[in-house]
Design a protein around this motif. Sequence first.
Motif, PDB file in Angstrom:
ATOM      1  N   VAL A   3      17.942  16.958  15.523  1.00 27.16           N
ATOM      2  CA  VAL A   3      18.462  18.148  14.831  1.00 27.16           C
ATOM      3  C   VAL A   3      17.405  18.664  13.863  1.00 27.16           C
ATOM      4  O   VAL A   3      17.148  19.860  13.761  1.00 27.16           O
ATOM      5  CB  VAL A   3      19.771  17.778  14.081  1.00 27.16           C
ATOM      6  N   CYS A  47      24.812  24.323   7.160  1.00 27.43           N
ATOM      7  CA  CYS A  47      24.850  25.618   6.455  1.00 27.43           C
ATOM      8  C   CYS A  47      23.814  26.626   6.922  1.00 27.43           C
ATOM      9  O   CYS A  47      23.958  27.819   6.647  1.00 27.43           O
ATOM     10  CB  CYS A  47      24.702  25.384   4.953  1.00 27.43           C
ATOM     11  N   LEU A  68      25.335  21.791   3.295  1.00 25.74           N
ATOM     12  CA  LEU A  68      24.632  20.591   3.776  1.00 25.74           C
ATOM     13  C   LEU A  68      24.031  20.893   5.131  1.00 25.74           C
ATOM     14  O   LEU A  68      24.665  21.533   5.980  1.00 25.74           O
ATOM     15  CB  LEU A  68      25.626  19.427   3.876  1.00 25.74           C
ATOM     16  N   ASP A  69      22.804  20.439   5.332  1.00 23.80           N
ATOM     17  CA  ASP A  69      22.161  20.650   6.634  1.00 23.80           C
ATOM     18  C   ASP A  69      21.203  19.501   6.926  1.00 23.80           C
ATOM     19  O   ASP A  69      20.572  18.962   6.007  1.00 23.80           O
ATOM     20  CB  ASP A  69      21.412  21.992   6.651  1.00 23.80           C
ATOM     21  N   SER A  71      18.474  19.841   8.510  1.00 26.00           N
ATOM     22  CA  SER A  71      17.108  20.374   8.576  1.00 26.00           C
ATOM     23  C   SER A  71      16.604  20.695   7.168  1.00 26.00           C
ATOM     24  O   SER A  71      17.113  21.602   6.509  1.00 26.00           O
ATOM     25  CB  SER A  71      17.095  21.645   9.442  1.00 26.00           C
ATOM     26  N   MET A  74      15.792  24.368   6.677  1.00 26.64           N
ATOM     27  CA  MET A  74      16.972  25.227   6.466  1.00 26.64           C
ATOM     28  C   MET A  74      17.410  25.133   5.007  1.00 26.64           C
ATOM     29  O   MET A  74      17.732  26.142   4.369  1.00 26.64           O
ATOM     30  CB  MET A  74      18.138  24.787   7.372  1.00 26.64           C
ATOM     31  N   GLY A  92      21.377  16.391   4.711  1.00 27.82           N
ATOM     32  CA  GLY A  92      22.294  15.292   5.009  1.00 27.82           C
ATOM     33  C   GLY A  92      22.769  15.367   6.435  1.00 27.82           C
ATOM     34  O   GLY A  92      22.434  16.301   7.171  1.00 27.82           O
ATOM     35  N   PHE A  94      26.044  14.921   9.249  1.00 24.18           N
ATOM     36  CA  PHE A  94      27.503  15.066   9.365  1.00 24.18           C
ATOM     37  C   PHE A  94      28.216  13.708   9.377  1.00 24.18           C
ATOM     38  O   PHE A  94      29.353  13.603   8.958  1.00 24.18           O
ATOM     39  CB  PHE A  94      27.876  15.795  10.663  1.00 24.18           C
ATOM     40  N   GLU A  95      27.542  12.698   9.912  1.00 23.30           N
ATOM     41  CA  GLU A  95      28.209  11.392  10.055  1.00 23.30           C
ATOM     42  C   GLU A  95      28.186  10.582   8.762  1.00 23.30           C
ATOM     43  O   GLU A  95      28.830   9.547   8.678  1.00 23.30           O
ATOM     44  CB  GLU A  95      27.554  10.572  11.182  1.00 23.30           C
TER      45      GLU A  95
HETATM   46  C1  LIG Z   1      23.483  26.927  14.964  1.00 25.15           C
HETATM   47  S1  LIG Z   1      23.103  26.539  13.305  1.00 25.15           S
HETATM   48  C2  LIG Z   1      24.390  27.405  12.397  1.00 25.15           C
HETATM   49  C3  LIG Z   1      24.017  27.631  10.948  1.00 25.15           C
HETATM   50  C4  LIG Z   1      25.048  28.398  10.122  1.00 25.15           C
HETATM   51  N1  LIG Z   1      26.284  27.647   9.993  1.00 25.15           N
HETATM   52  C5  LIG Z   1      25.329  29.759  10.720  1.00 25.15           C
HETATM   53  O1  LIG Z   1      26.495  30.080  11.000  1.00 25.15           O
HETATM   54  O2  LIG Z   1      24.367  30.546  10.888  1.00 25.15           O
HETATM   55  C6  LIG Z   1      23.585  24.834  13.162  1.00 25.15           C
HETATM   56  C7  LIG Z   1      23.107  24.167  11.871  1.00 25.15           C
HETATM   57  O3  LIG Z   1      23.712  22.887  11.766  1.00 25.15           O
HETATM   58  C8  LIG Z   1      22.733  21.928  11.402  1.00 25.15           C
HETATM   59  N2  LIG Z   1      23.129  20.643  12.001  1.00 25.15           N
HETATM   60  C9  LIG Z   1      23.361  20.407  13.306  1.00 25.15           C
HETATM   61  N3  LIG Z   1      23.732  19.125  13.498  1.00 25.15           N
HETATM   62  C10 LIG Z   1      23.723  18.530  12.292  1.00 25.15           C
HETATM   63  C11 LIG Z   1      24.036  17.217  11.838  1.00 25.15           C
HETATM   64  N4  LIG Z   1      24.405  16.258  12.693  1.00 25.15           N
HETATM   65  N5  LIG Z   1      23.936  16.959  10.520  1.00 25.15           N
HETATM   66  C12 LIG Z   1      23.558  17.933   9.651  1.00 25.15           C
HETATM   67  N6  LIG Z   1      23.261  19.205  10.025  1.00 25.15           N
HETATM   68  C13 LIG Z   1      23.342  19.503  11.331  1.00 25.15           C
HETATM   69  C14 LIG Z   1      21.432  22.457  11.972  1.00 25.15           C
HETATM   70  O4  LIG Z   1      20.304  21.957  11.291  1.00 25.15           O
HETATM   71  C15 LIG Z   1      21.606  23.969  11.845  1.00 25.15           C
HETATM   72  O5  LIG Z   1      21.060  24.489  10.663  1.00 25.15           O
END
Ligand SMILES: C[S@@+](CC[C@H](N)C(=O)[O-])C[C@H]1O[C@@H](n2cnc3c(N)ncnc32)[C@H](O)[C@@H]1O
Length: 226
Positions: A3, A47, A68-69, A71, A74, A92, A94-95
């Motif tokens: 990710v 986010c 929280l993200d 990346s 990001m 951070g 999600f898990e």
């Molecule tokens: C498709 S983007 C959507 C971003 C925002 N929510 C939007 O609507 O534009 C998905 C975001 O979720 C984050 N992400 C995906 N899986 C994740 C995880 N397991 N833990 C933390 N962040 C995660 C990614 O880094 C990315 O910035």
Amino acid sequence: MSVREEFDEWAAEGRDRGMEERHWHTAKHALARMAIEEGDTVLDMGCGSGYAARAMREAGGAGQAYGLDGSPAMVRNASAYTDDANTGFLVGDFEHLPFESDSVDHVFSMEAFYYASDPMAALEEVRRILRPGGTFYCAVDFHADNPHTAEWTEYVDIEMTRWSRKEYRERFREAGFYVVEQDTIPDREVEIPPADEFPTEDWETREAMVEHFREHGTLLTVGVAP
Ligand SMILES: C[S@@+](CC[C@H](N)C(=O)[O-])C[C@H]1O[C@@H](n2cnc3c(N)ncnc32)[C@H](O)[C@@H]1O
């Protein structure tokens, strides 16, 4: 690809703002439904640019908003888009949400949840950090009832979970939530060209594009923590 690697690249290319623009079409309607009260603590999970955390503070009246993200790029971008001392962004997973149990009033997530490597563990984490009566607004465009999203896995080099509407309800209940709402929010803003301009780069037929945006739009599932 992780990710972090995938979305650090997106952030570096400015795609965080592009997602914000597109996702806002439906995310704003989901956000408007949240019963945020003054002083609440809220979290935007995955986010990206951080627009939802900013909106929950500015329009929703939250006392403290977090985004929280996974990346770091990001998170750096999102932090640079606000100077509000009560809107904070953190790296951070999600898990393993870096919040105390029973400490957050509402969690929002747009187009992010299905990237969790263990979606049940992620749901259980959301349930853990929510206060009794707290809500999880989980919005996704990518789900098994929308056939037009089936090929998305070819464009993103990360494992993605494609649950159906029914599976979202079932999994939320397994994680201990009451499911109080499930709805489709159509995207009425994306411009759909006239029929004679098809096929386009992204769409074979106008009917398919209409079905994807105007009919399937964004699937919203709302869980309440007991
Ligand atoms: C498709 S983007 C959507 C971003 C925002 N929510 C939007 O609507 O534009 C998905 C975001 O979720 C984050 N992400 C995906 N899986 C994740 C995880 N397991 N833990 C933390 N962040 C995660 C990614 O880094 C990315 O910035």
